[in-house]
Design a protein around this motif. Structure first.
Motif, PDB file in Angstrom:
ATOM      1  N   GLN A 245      39.080  62.542  54.915  1.00  0.00           N
ATOM      2  CA  GLN A 245      39.331  62.311  56.340  1.00  0.00           C
ATOM      3  C   GLN A 245      38.313  61.335  56.901  1.00  0.00           C
ATOM      4  O   GLN A 245      37.269  61.088  56.313  1.00  0.00           O
ATOM      5  CB  GLN A 245      39.305  63.635  57.111  1.00  0.00           C
ATOM      6  CG  GLN A 245      37.967  64.342  57.102  1.00  0.00           C
ATOM      7  CD  GLN A 245      38.034  65.663  57.853  1.00  0.00           C
ATOM      8  OE1 GLN A 245      39.013  66.386  57.780  1.00  0.00           O
ATOM      9  NE2 GLN A 245      36.975  65.987  58.580  1.00  0.00           N
ATOM     10  N   GLU A 246      38.677  60.803  58.056  1.00  0.00           N
ATOM     11  CA  GLU A 246      37.787  59.868  58.736  1.00  0.00           C
ATOM     12  C   GLU A 246      36.503  60.597  59.159  1.00  0.00           C
ATOM     13  O   GLU A 246      36.545  61.729  59.641  1.00  0.00           O
ATOM     14  CB  GLU A 246      38.498  59.309  59.969  1.00  0.00           C
ATOM     15  CG  GLU A 246      37.653  58.387  60.796  1.00  0.00           C
ATOM     16  CD  GLU A 246      38.354  57.987  62.090  1.00  0.00           C
ATOM     17  OE1 GLU A 246      37.718  57.300  62.895  1.00  0.00           O
ATOM     18  OE2 GLU A 246      39.512  58.396  62.300  1.00  0.00           O
ATOM     19  N   LYS A 247      35.371  59.938  58.934  1.00  0.00           N
ATOM     20  CA  LYS A 247      34.084  60.542  59.366  1.00  0.00           C
ATOM     21  C   LYS A 247      33.965  60.446  60.864  1.00  0.00           C
ATOM     22  O   LYS A 247      34.067  59.365  61.445  1.00  0.00           O
ATOM     23  CB  LYS A 247      32.922  59.803  58.695  1.00  0.00           C
ATOM     24  CG  LYS A 247      31.577  60.466  58.960  1.00  0.00           C
ATOM     25  CD  LYS A 247      30.470  59.718  58.212  1.00  0.00           C
ATOM     26  CE  LYS A 247      29.168  60.483  58.199  1.00  0.00           C
ATOM     27  NZ  LYS A 247      28.671  60.881  59.488  1.00  0.00           N
ATOM     28  N   LEU A 248      33.825  61.597  61.519  1.00  0.00           N
ATOM     29  CA  LEU A 248      33.694  61.635  62.977  1.00  0.00           C
ATOM     30  C   LEU A 248      32.227  61.808  63.338  1.00  0.00           C
ATOM     31  O   LEU A 248      31.532  62.658  62.793  1.00  0.00           O
ATOM     32  CB  LEU A 248      34.516  62.786  63.559  1.00  0.00           C
ATOM     33  CG  LEU A 248      36.027  62.720  63.277  1.00  0.00           C
ATOM     34  CD1 LEU A 248      36.716  63.965  63.779  1.00  0.00           C
ATOM     35  CD2 LEU A 248      36.627  61.490  63.924  1.00  0.00           C
ATOM     36  N   ASN A 249      31.750  60.991  64.262  1.00  0.00           N
ATOM     37  CA  ASN A 249      30.328  61.059  64.623  1.00  0.00           C
ATOM     38  C   ASN A 249      30.061  62.246  65.564  1.00  0.00           C
ATOM     39  O   ASN A 249      30.879  62.613  66.355  1.00  0.00           O
ATOM     40  CB  ASN A 249      29.904  59.756  65.312  1.00  0.00           C
ATOM     41  CG  ASN A 249      30.066  58.595  64.355  1.00  0.00           C
ATOM     42  OD1 ASN A 249      29.803  58.731  63.152  1.00  0.00           O
ATOM     43  ND2 ASN A 249      30.510  57.445  64.851  1.00  0.00           N
TER      44      ASN A 249
END
Length: 448
Positions: A444-448
């Motif tokens: 999954q996309e890395k969320l900050n």
């Protein structure tokens, strides 16, 4: 570029989960043969060579960790197909699941189509969390009571019970294909679907399983004159009369069912002229299209051949509007890939939710993403070595000769037994599922 994602070149991909056994000794039945998200992305289905379908459900997001998307856990597992034997042809029919397609959800239950080489089945996936109690004519264990002992009338009630997910076959669509089924596709009218084998495409009504209509038949009168076979077929996402099918010769034909009942005369033919400079003994083999997918918008379609991904505008048949090289470094290795049969591998491809990025697999458990807007691409690897939760995937590079830089892998050391043929992209989020032999990786996309 850290990664390719939803129209944003700064997307970083991180490891989320891996499903499946770690053993190096892989059972043939456990090899994943298809991967498919449902229309909301809440459910993810996989099929394997053992005829099983495993459905994963995304857990609700945690309020304590809003940046952490819900993980996928096993929701239901069932045996979809069993091995069969065709006594007329003395042929074994494998139980391997070739394709799974979800139907749009209309009520609390979910429906999906699964197919092996010959038989398509419609499955209903439903939940039960209550059970009836207090029958008048039978005991709680199901045995019928002696009517002479029934002296009072009870009103049955529903009691809560542990959640149970049931998979039940609603229809079996059989005996319509002489050759092996390679594609199924649900129509946007939600009433019909198509199934394609090597030489024919049939149209079915989801409610009627005892007959289908043949809409494409490319079988020649004399089989010695056979020059091409159908490799994939798909309905247009919003025009219920339009579908495409691809061939082993590298052509894609678009058909309009309004024109005639038998669509042997195509409305459009998409084909790129061959570059004479690249002509070789393997040209015909590597030009065979292994997958075709319409974009969600319906404006474009994507095709995958052995070495490249091509994006076609439906309004321009003469050549693709975009061409992406997946593993051009293998062109010099075609001879050895032919000898070990890898040249016949059928790689699939998929779009992200807004059609800005496409993804497909490669060898050495590599998979490729191409960002159409930024004209950037990235190679990532599905490996247990970097499977720490939330660890960011590092882009991989293959060196084709000369001096190899640090972190690069030589083309000669690629493992052709490790291949990613099946990939799927969540329809709404930057979540992807990648199948490597018997393991399913979720990134999954890395969320900050």
């Amino acid at each position: 570029m850290a990664g390719a994602g939803g129209g944003n070149s700064d997307v970083q991909w991180c490891f989320s989960q891996v499903k499946g056994a770690i053993d190096d000794d892989v059972a043939e039945a456990d090899i994943i043969s298809t991967v498919e998200f449902n229309h909301s992305g809440e459910l993810l289905a996989t099929g394997d060579k053992g005829g099983r379908v495993v459905i994963f459900q995304q857990e609700p997001e945690s309020k304590n960790q809003p940046q952490c998307r819900g993980e996928y856990n096993v929701y239901s597992t069932f045996q979809s197909h069993e091995p069969e034997f065709d006594y007329l042809k003395s042929l074994e029919i494998e139980e391997k699941i070739n394709k799974i397609r979800w139907l749009p959800q209309k009520n609390a239950a979910q429906f999906l189509l699964s197919t092996n080489d010959k038989t398509i089945k419609l499955w209903k996936i439903s939940e039960r969390d209550k059970r009836p109690e207090g029958y008048n004519l039978k005991e709680e264990d199901g045995r019928y009571r002696d009517l002479n002992t029934v002296t009072t009338l009870r009103v049955p009630v529903f009691r809560p019970m542990d959640l149970m997910v049931e998979a039940s076959p609603r229809r079996v669509f059989a005996n319509a294909h002489t050759y092996h089924i390679n594609s199924i596709s649900v129509n946007s009218d939600c009433e019909t679907y198509l199934s394609a084998d090597d030489l024919r495409i049939n149209l079915w009504n989801l409610e009627i399983n005892d007959r289908s209509f043949n809409i494409v038949d490319i079988k020649p009168t004399n089989m010695e004159e056979l020059t091409e076979v159908i490799t994939a077929a798909e309905f247009h996402p919003n025009q219920c009369n339009t579908f495409v099918y691809s061939s082993s010769k590298g052509t894609i034909r678009l058909c309009d069912m309004r024109a005639s009942a038998l669509c042997d005369q195509h409305a459009k033919q998409f084909e790129e002229p061959e570059d004479p400079n690249n002509r070789s003994f393997f040209s015909e083999i590597i030009s065979s299209i292994s997958d075709v997918k319409f974009s969600h918008s319906g404006r474009y379609m994507m095709t995958r051949d052995y070495l490249s991904v091509k994006i076609w505008d439906l309004n321009m048949e003469s050549r693709p509007v975009e061409t992406y090289q997946v593993h051009e470094y293998l062109r010099s290795k075609l001879c050895s890939l032919y000898e070990n049969d890898c040249i016949f591998d059928k790689f699939e491809c998929c779009w992200n939710g807004n059609d800005s990025v496409v993804m497909t697999g490669s060898y050495n458990n590599f998979f490729r993403m191409f960002d159409r807007g930024y004209r950037q691409d990235v190679t990532l690897e599905a490996s247990r070595e970097n499977s720490k939760p939330r660890s960011v995937l590092k882009p991989r590079k293959v060196s084709t000769g000369g001096k190899r830089k640090k972190d690069e892998i030589s083309v000669d050391s690629l493992d052709f037994n490790k291949k990613i043929l099946h990939t799927a992209w969540h329809p709404l989020d930057n979540i992807i599922a990648v199948a490597t032999t018997n393991n399913l990786y979720i990134f999954q996309e890395k969320l900050n």
